[in-house]
Design a protein around this motif. Sequence first.
Motif, PDB file in Angstrom:
ATOM      1  N   MET C  51     -30.954  38.404 -26.720  1.00 41.96           N
ATOM      2  CA  MET C  51     -31.450  37.136 -26.190  1.00 41.96           C
ATOM      3  C   MET C  51     -31.328  36.094 -27.291  1.00 41.96           C
ATOM      4  O   MET C  51     -31.263  36.430 -28.463  1.00 41.96           O
ATOM      5  CB  MET C  51     -32.919  37.270 -25.793  1.00 41.96           C
ATOM      6  N   SER C  52     -31.257  34.833 -26.892  1.00 38.72           N
ATOM      7  CA  SER C  52     -31.407  33.804 -27.909  1.00 38.72           C
ATOM      8  C   SER C  52     -31.953  32.502 -27.343  1.00 38.72           C
ATOM      9  O   SER C  52     -33.118  32.204 -27.513  1.00 38.72           O
ATOM     10  CB  SER C  52     -30.114  33.563 -28.683  1.00 38.72           C
ATOM     11  N   CYS C  53     -31.137  31.741 -26.607  1.00 35.18           N
ATOM     12  CA  CYS C  53     -31.543  30.352 -26.348  1.00 35.18           C
ATOM     13  C   CYS C  53     -32.621  30.205 -25.293  1.00 35.18           C
ATOM     14  O   CYS C  53     -33.334  29.230 -25.266  1.00 35.18           O
ATOM     15  CB  CYS C  53     -30.330  29.537 -25.919  1.00 35.18           C
ATOM     16  N   ARG C  54     -32.714  31.122 -24.365  1.00 29.46           N
ATOM     17  CA  ARG C  54     -33.581  31.139 -23.174  1.00 29.46           C
ATOM     18  C   ARG C  54     -33.460  29.878 -22.334  1.00 29.46           C
ATOM     19  O   ARG C  54     -34.359  29.503 -21.600  1.00 29.46           O
ATOM     20  CB  ARG C  54     -35.032  31.476 -23.546  1.00 29.46           C
ATOM     21  N   SER C  55     -32.319  29.188 -22.443  1.00 30.94           N
ATOM     22  CA  SER C  55     -32.104  28.084 -21.519  1.00 30.94           C
ATOM     23  C   SER C  55     -30.704  28.155 -20.909  1.00 30.94           C
ATOM     24  O   SER C  55     -30.086  27.143 -20.643  1.00 30.94           O
ATOM     25  CB  SER C  55     -32.364  26.735 -22.186  1.00 30.94           C
ATOM     26  N   ALA C  56     -30.223  29.361 -20.711  1.00 30.47           N
ATOM     27  CA  ALA C  56     -29.000  29.612 -19.945  1.00 30.47           C
ATOM     28  C   ALA C  56     -27.771  28.926 -20.520  1.00 30.47           C
ATOM     29  O   ALA C  56     -26.915  28.469 -19.798  1.00 30.47           O
ATOM     30  CB  ALA C  56     -29.206  29.194 -18.484  1.00 30.47           C
ATOM     31  N   ILE C  57     -27.688  28.866 -21.856  1.00 33.63           N
ATOM     32  CA  ILE C  57     -26.512  28.231 -22.439  1.00 33.63           C
ATOM     33  C   ILE C  57     -25.843  29.099 -23.508  1.00 33.63           C
ATOM     34  O   ILE C  57     -24.661  28.950 -23.780  1.00 33.63           O
ATOM     35  CB  ILE C  57     -26.854  26.808 -22.984  1.00 33.63           C
ATOM     36  N   CYS C  58     -26.578  30.050 -24.107  1.00 36.14           N
ATOM     37  CA  CYS C  58     -25.956  30.822 -25.197  1.00 36.14           C
ATOM     38  C   CYS C  58     -25.225  32.058 -24.664  1.00 36.14           C
ATOM     39  O   CYS C  58     -24.323  32.576 -25.304  1.00 36.14           O
ATOM     40  CB  CYS C  58     -26.974  31.222 -26.256  1.00 36.14           C
ATOM     41  N   GLY C  59     -25.647  32.543 -23.484  1.00 39.32           N
ATOM     42  CA  GLY C  59     -24.937  33.666 -22.870  1.00 39.32           C
ATOM     43  C   GLY C  59     -25.292  35.023 -23.439  1.00 39.32           C
ATOM     44  O   GLY C  59     -24.569  35.982 -23.248  1.00 39.32           O
ATOM     45  N   SER C  60     -26.418  35.156 -24.133  1.00 41.72           N
ATOM     46  CA  SER C  60     -26.759  36.439 -24.768  1.00 41.72           C
ATOM     47  C   SER C  60     -27.387  37.450 -23.819  1.00 41.72           C
ATOM     48  O   SER C  60     -27.198  38.646 -23.990  1.00 41.72           O
ATOM     49  CB  SER C  60     -27.758  36.207 -25.910  1.00 41.72           C
ATOM     50  N   CYS C  61     -28.187  36.983 -22.855  1.00 46.53           N
ATOM     51  CA  CYS C  61     -29.148  37.891 -22.214  1.00 46.53           C
ATOM     52  C   CYS C  61     -28.713  38.397 -20.849  1.00 46.53           C
ATOM     53  O   CYS C  61     -29.557  38.758 -20.028  1.00 46.53           O
ATOM     54  CB  CYS C  61     -30.523  37.234 -22.128  1.00 46.53           C
ATOM     55  N   ALA C  62     -27.390  38.452 -20.602  1.00 46.43           N
ATOM     56  CA  ALA C  62     -26.953  38.965 -19.304  1.00 46.43           C
ATOM     57  C   ALA C  62     -27.226  40.464 -19.208  1.00 46.43           C
ATOM     58  O   ALA C  62     -26.927  41.222 -20.135  1.00 46.43           O
ATOM     59  CB  ALA C  62     -25.469  38.687 -19.102  1.00 46.43           C
ATOM     60  N   VAL C  63     -27.828  40.874 -18.113  1.00 46.69           N
ATOM     61  CA  VAL C  63     -28.083  42.289 -17.808  1.00 46.69           C
ATOM     62  C   VAL C  63     -27.885  42.471 -16.299  1.00 46.69           C
ATOM     63  O   VAL C  63     -27.719  41.497 -15.573  1.00 46.69           O
ATOM     64  CB  VAL C  63     -29.530  42.718 -18.177  1.00 46.69           C
ATOM     65  N   LYS C  64     -27.930  43.705 -15.876  1.00 43.76           N
ATOM     66  CA  LYS C  64     -27.880  43.933 -14.436  1.00 43.76           C
ATOM     67  C   LYS C  64     -29.296  44.063 -13.896  1.00 43.76           C
ATOM     68  O   LYS C  64     -30.089  44.850 -14.416  1.00 43.76           O
ATOM     69  CB  LYS C  64     -27.119  45.232 -14.136  1.00 43.76           C
ATOM     70  N   ALA C  65     -29.594  43.299 -12.870  1.00 43.00           N
ATOM     71  CA  ALA C  65     -30.875  43.448 -12.175  1.00 43.00           C
ATOM     72  C   ALA C  65     -30.560  43.876 -10.749  1.00 43.00           C
ATOM     73  O   ALA C  65     -29.767  43.215 -10.071  1.00 43.00           O
ATOM     74  CB  ALA C  65     -31.642  42.139 -12.190  1.00 43.00           C
ATOM     75  N   ASN C  66     -31.134  44.966 -10.330  1.00 39.97           N
ATOM     76  CA  ASN C  66     -30.868  45.525  -9.000  1.00 39.97           C
ATOM     77  C   ASN C  66     -29.369  45.659  -8.748  1.00 39.97           C
ATOM     78  O   ASN C  66     -28.877  45.353  -7.665  1.00 39.97           O
ATOM     79  CB  ASN C  66     -31.518  44.668  -7.911  1.00 39.97           C
ATOM     80  N   GLY C  67     -28.649  46.087  -9.769  1.00 39.92           N
ATOM     81  CA  GLY C  67     -27.237  46.412  -9.599  1.00 39.92           C
ATOM     82  C   GLY C  67     -26.265  45.269  -9.795  1.00 39.92           C
ATOM     83  O   GLY C  67     -25.064  45.466  -9.692  1.00 39.92           O
ATOM     84  N   HIS C  68     -26.765  44.059 -10.042  1.00 39.26           N
ATOM     85  CA  HIS C  68     -25.854  42.919 -10.172  1.00 39.26           C
ATOM     86  C   HIS C  68     -26.174  42.113 -11.435  1.00 39.26           C
ATOM     87  O   HIS C  68     -27.340  41.927 -11.771  1.00 39.26           O
ATOM     88  CB  HIS C  68     -25.955  42.015  -8.951  1.00 39.26           C
ATOM     89  N   ALA C  69     -25.127  41.633 -12.069  1.00 38.49           N
ATOM     90  CA  ALA C  69     -25.304  40.933 -13.342  1.00 38.49           C
ATOM     91  C   ALA C  69     -25.973  39.573 -13.151  1.00 38.49           C
ATOM     92  O   ALA C  69     -25.617  38.819 -12.250  1.00 38.49           O
ATOM     93  CB  ALA C  69     -23.958  40.756 -14.028  1.00 38.49           C
ATOM     94  N   ILE C  70     -26.938  39.282 -14.015  1.00 40.36           N
ATOM     95  CA  ILE C  70     -27.617  37.980 -14.012  1.00 40.36           C
ATOM     96  C   ILE C  70     -27.948  37.612 -15.464  1.00 40.36           C
ATOM     97  O   ILE C  70     -27.900  38.462 -16.345  1.00 40.36           O
ATOM     98  CB  ILE C  70     -28.946  38.017 -13.228  1.00 40.36           C
ATOM     99  N   LEU C  71     -28.317  36.369 -15.692  1.00 34.98           N
ATOM    100  CA  LEU C  71     -28.866  35.991 -16.997  1.00 34.98           C
ATOM    101  C   LEU C  71     -30.379  36.154 -16.892  1.00 34.98           C
ATOM    102  O   LEU C  71     -31.014  35.517 -16.052  1.00 34.98           O
ATOM    103  CB  LEU C  71     -28.576  34.523 -17.288  1.00 34.98           C
ATOM    104  N   ALA C  72     -30.934  36.966 -17.776  1.00 36.62           N
ATOM    105  CA  ALA C  72     -32.367  37.254 -17.669  1.00 36.62           C
ATOM    106  C   ALA C  72     -33.217  36.005 -17.845  1.00 36.62           C
ATOM    107  O   ALA C  72     -34.278  35.864 -17.251  1.00 36.62           O
ATOM    108  CB  ALA C  72     -32.763  38.318 -18.690  1.00 36.62           C
ATOM    109  N   CYS C  73     -32.736  35.061 -18.665  1.00 34.20           N
ATOM    110  CA  CYS C  73     -33.558  33.877 -18.924  1.00 34.20           C
ATOM    111  C   CYS C  73     -33.490  32.869 -17.788  1.00 34.20           C
ATOM    112  O   CYS C  73     -34.289  31.960 -17.710  1.00 34.20           O
ATOM    113  CB  CYS C  73     -33.158  33.211 -20.238  1.00 34.20           C
TER     114      CYS C  73
END
Lengths: 556, 296, 335
Positions: C51-73
């Motif tokens: 994780m880093s920016c937590r404002s959807a601009i750095c691209g660090s925190c992508a994970v899969k939620a319920n089987g599909h990729a999302i940005l956690a922040c």
Amino acid sequence: MRAALEVSKELDVAILTKVYPSRSHSGAAQGGIAASLANSEDDSWEEHMFDTCKGGDYLNDQDAVEEYVKSASRVIYELEHMGCVFSRDKDGKIAQRAFGGHSKPRACYSADRTGHAILHALHEQLLKNAKSIKIYNEWYMHSLIVEEGRCKGVVVSDIRTGEVEVMQAKAVIFCTGGYGRVFKITSNAFAGTADGVIAAYRAGIPLQDTEFVQFHPSGLWRQGILFSEAARGEGGTLLNSKGERFMEQYAPSRMELAPRDIVARAEQSEIDEGRGIDGKDYIHLDLTHLGEARIMERLPQIRQLGIDFIGVDCVNEKLPIQPTAHYSMGGIPTDMFGQVVIDDKGTPLTGFFAAGECACVSVHGANRLGTNSLLEAVVFGERSGRSALEFAREAELQPLNEKHQKTKTLNLFEEIYQRDGTESYNDIRNEMKEVMMSQCGVFRDEKRLKDCISKIKSLQTRYKKGKITDKGNLFNTELYEIIELGNMLKMGEIIATGALNRKESRGGHFRKDFPERDDTNFLKHSLLSEADDGEGIQINYKDVTITRYKPAKREY
Amino acid sequence: MKFALFTGCVSKGATRELMVSTMKTAEALGIDFVEMKSAACCGAGVVSEQSPILADALNARSLAIAEEQNLDMVTICSTCQGILKKSECKLDSDEEYKEKVNYVLKEGGHQYTGGKIKLKHFANILATPEGLEMLKSKVVRPLEGLKVAAFYGCYVLRPSEQSEYDDPDNPTGMEDIFEALGATPVYYESRVKCCGFPIVMMNKKASHDMAGNALADAIQSGADVVVTGCPLCHLSLDSYQPEIDKLKQLGYSVPILHLPQLVALALGIDSKELEIHKHIVSTPNFENKLAKLGAA
Amino acid sequence: MATFKIKRYNPEIQREPYYEEFQYDPPEGTTLLDSLNEIKWTQDGTLSYRMSCRSAICGSCAVKANGHAILACQRQAEHVIKNDTVVLEPLGNMKPIKDLVVDFDPFWEKINKVTPYLKPEETKPEKERHQSQAQFSIIDDSSTCIMCGACYSDCNVLEVDDNFLGPAALAKAQRFVGDSRDKDRKARVEQLSEPGGIWDCTHCGECVERCPKPAEPFHRIKEIMTVALEEGVHNNNGARHALSFTKSIKHSGRLNENVLPVESIGFLGVKGIVNLVQDNLKMLMQGKVPTVIKDVFGLIPVGLRMLKKGKIPPIIHHSVDDVDDVKRIFKELKQ
């Protein structure tokens, strides 16, 4: 990255980052990068310089400011030539818009993701020059190696494996960013934890003007993430609970486009005096009159952030905002060439350079204007790179005591692993952020600051009594967060100590008990350094360089 | 119920059994399909590779023809549905673009207005509460015990912004239909994935791998039959199944039905009439199960 | 109270990944990343993710939620929790390192393959190069990419073929193919038309669905295809498939499925056939099996099989009614 590119013109260079270059927080800069291109209105570097000095409440070193604003147009054209994506005016030139504290529309922008555009343009150049630029992703810098009065490298570790290494270098440039994470409400990334600044401090370098922390007026309520000043540049207004455009009371001529310190204080006053929305600690940013088309063209990301993060579509609804810790004007003192200096006489630390938010040149003085930080990163990235290149071209690698340097970090790891206390690092971090925000935030006074320092000191003691759960080597983010917390606890103490010492109000530093600027006693930079005992903080001063613009009353 | 039927090319070509079974099903359900004989191909997302505006103009023309007939338009192919919908979204969200396209159509006597008629996949009109009630009331041979795996086809699901079909990650329309027919739906991860057909000419192995993974997933989840709303998925999963089997060693072949075929079976129509024998894959297991239902 | 079912993996301790459940009640208005942090900071410090920016601009925190990729922040926790549960897993199509952290090296290698920087004319103007607003708008969307890897994670082709450049790299490529300041447009689309490039995209649209920004790679890939066809880069199955398809609609308003496969593999027009013969002779001389032979033999079994079942499209290809209007539209649009 700009510094590395400069060095790579002749020499090999390594970039070390605890994230990945394209994930640096410069990418979060939204609104623009300043230059007097005069694409839409007449403009000049002199006006840019005047605005910058007035915005900085005359604590800027004007010789550096002059070099800085004079370089602005050239470095932006260079970025454009590299391929940076800029929004365009109807003639196909780089579009420019109004920004807080700037008397002319001089913010060059790429919609509302200017930092992102520049970051990626530079990243592209790194990939292009991969032969001479080696990127170390997800490596952490622990300490700066200074022996015999000379910088010889850094001690680092690979986050992926936990391996500690000494990285020897003829020259070291720090571009390590700021330290907004010490505050509860901040726009900064999780990465903004003072690592570089504290490493310099621990290596005996004083830190300059750290009491000046910028609170940005439009942080998303509770989260602190940024809604660009461009929203106000495009015509957004600020409203209190009575629906009043309260900026009329605080800066009647510039209104919402007064410098950030003034707008942030106005917002905080409205909130403190009970005119926050629903009596809560936020006010409204109103963009609804701009219309969907303009918002989609100029501020699309801001709209999306509002929708994603708080479920508010700014086309129809007002955004809840509050001041958020945003930028550190202070940092590692350098001259205007990016060379780090260690005292009031400008004595250089051989082989060590710094640029960007971690450095204090000082071009921003007591308050930075919006769009001047991207410019700083590019101008002084280039300058520090050039200085390091010129130095390294002639220099030899210095012998160093690798074992000794490595052991210090290994011992730190071991000490953290051995701690078997009951304190929660999470509580310590939260309490630090809370006390820094409430006692060392937008408004300060002696009592609050003393409370703040004593609280931080007790947190530093408690910090030694924590306990780690992850003792593995592999991608141990817990270990690094603990090390970062240690850095932030020191940083908090340094900020508050500087703030307590500066008995005046100037730019981003406002003392309720000393509400006026005091040029007689405080028209000078503070230098805070580690006392000989390694614990205390000692304060010295350095003169401000004033060339063109004599300090005058600051009104907007 | 009366609709303009957009047949698409494949139901007139390689999967004529889809057209046959669609008309039989419609007849049994009392649905009146008026075939849009002058409508051109939707472009399948391929014409737009050459010229986006050409694809949109052809689709605007088809939509305009349905508007002229004042009938909601029904597709029997996920690809046609997805591509037409995408054009519709583009035209409806950009007045200037719509005008430009209408200018091209003008001389042919067609003008697209937008918002006048609805564009729906056959599955959409069956999967409504009323549609499901109707199905239940007309089922004469409930498909009890038959485990049916839906295969949706990408175009109706994604991009969801331009499809308005169902929840792109968890669609339920087809499974609701299976239940109404008395069958047991099989839920498996690959039901919303790609069949690989679009790249069968460019990257055959990858195409068959995709189809094979989906089939393996369906088989492992216990499916007796896979049902698709898209004839292209059908071609990929059925016609190429021998190649896929060779590549993936499935060890079991699974029949692939068009959605109207499954519906028609439950409505009591003979499988021969539905031309199920034209499919490449026909397995004894499935035939036996159908026989037990008295449907074969 | 919600259950966070998280895929755990730490090869230092245990070879196989496993799922662990955490109970946590996210306050309203907090993000999925906030929840992850609270779980890490108060329940299990060993949990690892980026994780880093937590404002959807750095691209660090992508994970899969319920089987599909999302940005956690970028996602509100309450929006991803379904039936009081959310399943969190590392991104797909990349090797896990630890817990939700994956190895991005192959991702970056593919970015590197598309010549990811501007190649402008050598001579630089004194000031900025001019670019009209319309020209800027062509690269506006692709330049919003934050390299988070969400598209790469869920790409249907990458699941089966490592050789595919993937959506992120192709979106990055469009950023330069569409840039009016770049002089290498043709060379770029030639390279991108090779196997593993644009024509290997299967149109599944997953990347559009997962993209947290307006970059939406599939749309960008289609834009590159259009440029490739415009630039005359036709000597590959993908381009020929598009040309043959469109030609068929132009003549009859309807697809001719008998002709399409044959034209796609090279039998398209006189020039196409000349090219085909030349290319395949070259291959023969180099001692390689000519691709046309492989292609033709690839078509035969499925063709025979379909013929046997009566599944071959009608030999006489019928036009749609009023095909003249269709032809007129083609003419009007100069196609």
